[in-house]
Motif scaffolding. Structure first.
Motif, short mmCIF file in Angstrom:
data_model
loop_
_atom_site.label_atom_id
_atom_site.label_comp_id
_atom_site.label_asym_id
_atom_site.label_seq_id
_atom_site.Cartn_x
_atom_site.Cartn_y
_atom_site.Cartn_z
N VAL A 83 -10.24 1.81 -2.08
CA VAL A 83 -9.77 0.58 -1.46
C VAL A 83 -10.92 0.03 -0.63
O VAL A 83 -11.56 0.76 0.13
CB VAL A 83 -8.50 0.81 -0.61
CG1 VAL A 83 -8.75 1.81 0.51
CG2 VAL A 83 -8.02 -0.52 -0.02
N ILE A 84 -11.22 -1.24 -0.81
CA ILE A 84 -12.27 -1.91 -0.06
C ILE A 84 -11.60 -2.82 0.96
O ILE A 84 -10.74 -3.64 0.62
CB ILE A 84 -13.19 -2.73 -1.00
CG1 ILE A 84 -13.87 -1.80 -1.99
CG2 ILE A 84 -14.23 -3.50 -0.19
CD1 ILE A 84 -14.75 -2.51 -3.00
N GLU A 85 -12.00 -2.66 2.22
CA GLU A 85 -11.39 -3.40 3.31
C GLU A 85 -12.42 -4.25 4.03
O GLU A 85 -13.54 -3.80 4.28
CB GLU A 85 -10.73 -2.45 4.31
CG GLU A 85 -9.61 -1.60 3.73
CD GLU A 85 -9.05 -0.61 4.71
OE1 GLU A 85 -7.88 -0.19 4.53
OE2 GLU A 85 -9.75 -0.24 5.68
N SER A 86 -12.04 -5.47 4.37
CA SER A 86 -12.87 -6.33 5.22
C SER A 86 -12.10 -6.61 6.50
O SER A 86 -10.90 -6.92 6.46
CB SER A 86 -13.24 -7.63 4.51
OG SER A 86 -12.10 -8.43 4.30
N LEU A 87 -12.79 -6.49 7.62
CA LEU A 87 -12.16 -6.64 8.93
C LEU A 87 -12.87 -7.74 9.72
O LEU A 87 -14.08 -7.68 9.92
CB LEU A 87 -12.22 -5.33 9.71
CG LEU A 87 -11.58 -5.33 11.10
CD1 LEU A 87 -10.07 -5.50 10.99
CD2 LEU A 87 -11.93 -4.06 11.85
N ASP A 88 -12.11 -8.74 10.14
CA ASP A 88 -12.62 -9.81 10.99
C ASP A 88 -11.87 -9.78 12.31
O ASP A 88 -10.67 -9.47 12.35
CB ASP A 88 -12.45 -11.16 10.32
CG ASP A 88 -13.32 -11.31 9.09
OD1 ASP A 88 -14.49 -11.72 9.24
OD2 ASP A 88 -12.84 -11.03 7.98
N ILE A 133 0.80 -1.22 0.00
CA ILE A 133 0.00 0.00 0.00
C ILE A 133 0.84 1.27 0.00
O ILE A 133 0.29 2.38 0.02
CB ILE A 133 -0.97 0.04 1.20
CG1 ILE A 133 -0.20 0.14 2.53
CG2 ILE A 133 -1.89 -1.17 1.20
CD1 ILE A 133 -1.10 0.42 3.73
N ALA A 134 2.17 1.14 -0.05
CA ALA A 134 3.04 2.32 0.06
C ALA A 134 2.73 3.35 -1.01
O ALA A 134 2.74 4.56 -0.75
CB ALA A 134 4.51 1.90 -0.02
N GLU A 135 2.44 2.91 -2.22
CA GLU A 135 2.19 3.83 -3.33
C GLU A 135 1.01 4.75 -3.08
O GLU A 135 0.99 5.89 -3.54
CB GLU A 135 1.96 3.02 -4.62
CG GLU A 135 1.60 3.87 -5.83
CD GLU A 135 1.14 3.04 -7.00
OE1 GLU A 135 0.77 3.64 -8.03
OE2 GLU A 135 1.14 1.79 -6.90
N VAL A 136 0.00 4.25 -2.36
CA VAL A 136 -1.23 5.01 -2.19
C VAL A 136 -1.47 5.41 -0.73
O VAL A 136 -2.52 6.00 -0.42
CB VAL A 136 -2.45 4.19 -2.69
CG1 VAL A 136 -2.32 3.91 -4.18
CG2 VAL A 136 -2.60 2.89 -1.91
N SER A 184 -4.73 -7.09 -4.09
CA SER A 184 -5.16 -7.43 -2.74
C SER A 184 -3.96 -7.64 -1.82
O SER A 184 -2.90 -8.10 -2.26
CB SER A 184 -6.03 -8.69 -2.75
OG SER A 184 -7.23 -8.48 -3.47
N SER A 185 -4.14 -7.33 -0.55
CA SER A 185 -3.12 -7.56 0.47
C SER A 185 -3.81 -7.74 1.81
O SER A 185 -4.96 -7.33 2.00
CB SER A 185 -2.14 -6.38 0.53
OG SER A 185 -2.82 -5.17 0.76
N LEU A 237 -7.31 -3.03 -3.61
CA LEU A 237 -7.11 -1.69 -4.16
C LEU A 237 -7.58 -1.66 -5.61
O LEU A 237 -7.17 -2.50 -6.42
CB LEU A 237 -5.63 -1.33 -4.06
CG LEU A 237 -5.19 0.04 -4.56
CD1 LEU A 237 -5.82 1.15 -3.72
CD2 LEU A 237 -3.66 0.14 -4.51
N PHE A 238 -8.45 -0.70 -5.91
CA PHE A 238 -8.95 -0.50 -7.27
C PHE A 238 -8.51 0.89 -7.73
O PHE A 238 -9.01 1.90 -7.22
CB PHE A 238 -10.48 -0.60 -7.32
CG PHE A 238 -11.03 -1.94 -6.92
CD1 PHE A 238 -11.27 -2.92 -7.88
CD2 PHE A 238 -11.31 -2.23 -5.59
CE1 PHE A 238 -11.79 -4.16 -7.51
CE2 PHE A 238 -11.82 -3.46 -5.22
CZ PHE A 238 -12.06 -4.43 -6.18
#
Length: 277
Positions: A196-201, A44-47, A224-225, A215-216
């Motif tokens: 960026v779409i994030e899912s948290l569990d 994710i460093a770029e963004v 994805s990461s 990341l879109f």
């Protein structure tokens, strides 16, 4: 992040667009936390700056703790969103990170070389000197995914703190997350470039949080990461500090010293410690 990782800290005398490199460690179970965190940070460093813009409020707060020209060690310096405003305030800043991608972005933003970047594992860090302030902002301590790693990181913080210095740690209030039982999906803008779409569990028994990001960006394939964090209750943070011979001198829900009362995960937790005599 682990006290047994084999990555040696490397101080870089002058910034370059390409981040400094060290020999890659042999990753085993003890260094898994470092490997996961580093891979996520590189991805994710770029963004990163588009998602999390810089702010001067931390620098303004530290100016109330230390004199102009004081030395600051920032743990998890990333792209310099905190370190560069600190330099603007006149602090002498060292910034350590495990991510070459993050440090490359910092170098691009700091052509004058005001920040001294250090590439190395956070928990095993030993620069052979102390600082007036050691700063761990934006949940850096929670990036250690196991309790033994967090203990090692707190010891690293303590051994770099001057006898009359301060330790400042920013975490989040875990109250709401601790009772979360389903995946939580959020969408964050990436400037005007995409989302960026994030899912948290959440795994309450181990206090771990699993974050998956996709990341879109315009004109690019989705990327994805994932990473793992371990959240801390304020009282648990105090116990870790006591193990490292640090004592709490202040706790706030913001950088203007707003009172902290807990129970709301929208609030940050800013904890200030001093070394025990």
């Amino acid at each position: 992040m682990s006290d047994t990782t084999t990555m040696d800290a490397t101080t870089v005398d002058a910034p370059t667009v390409d981040a400094p490199t060290v020999d890659a460690p042999t990753m085993d179970a003890t260094s898994l936390g470092t490997a996961i965190t580093t891979a996520y940070s590189d991805a994710i460093a770029e963004v990163y700056d588009d998602i999390y813009p810089g702010s001067s409020e931390i620098a303004e707060y530290l100016a109330t703790l230390a004199e102009p020209g004081a030395s600051v060690l920032e743990i998890g310096v990333g792209t310099g969103r905190v370190a560069l405003p600190l330099a603007d305030q006149g602090f002498q800043v060292h910034g350590v990170d495990t991510s070459e991608g993050m440090l490359a972005r910092l170098a691009e933003k700091d052509p004058e070389g005001r920040i001294t970047p250090v590439l190395g594992d956070l928990a095993s860090l030993d620069l052979g000197r102390t600082f007036d302030v050691v700063l761990a902002p934006f949940n850096v301590l929670c990036c250690a995914m196991a309790i033994d790693e967090q203990i090692a990181l707190m010891h690293a913080v303590a051994r770099h703190t001057a006898a009359d210095g301060h330790v400042v740690i920013e975490t989040f209030d875990p109250s709401d997350y601790h009772v979360q039982r389903k995946s939580e999906i959020t969408t964050r803008p990436v400037g005007t470039r995409g989302v960026v779409i994030e899912s948290l569990d959440v795994l309450p028994a181990s206090q771990n949080m699993l974050l998956n990001s996709t990341l879109f960006l315009d004109g690019a394939a989705p990327k994805s990461s994932s990473t793992v964090m371990r959240y801390l209750w304020p009282s648990e943070l105090d116990l870790l500090a006591a193990i490292a011979r640090l004592e709490l001198v202040g706790r706030y829900s913001g950088w203007q010293e707003q009172p902290f009362d807990g129970g709301d995960s929208r609030k940050m937790c800013v904890s200030v410690f001093r070394p025990l005599a």
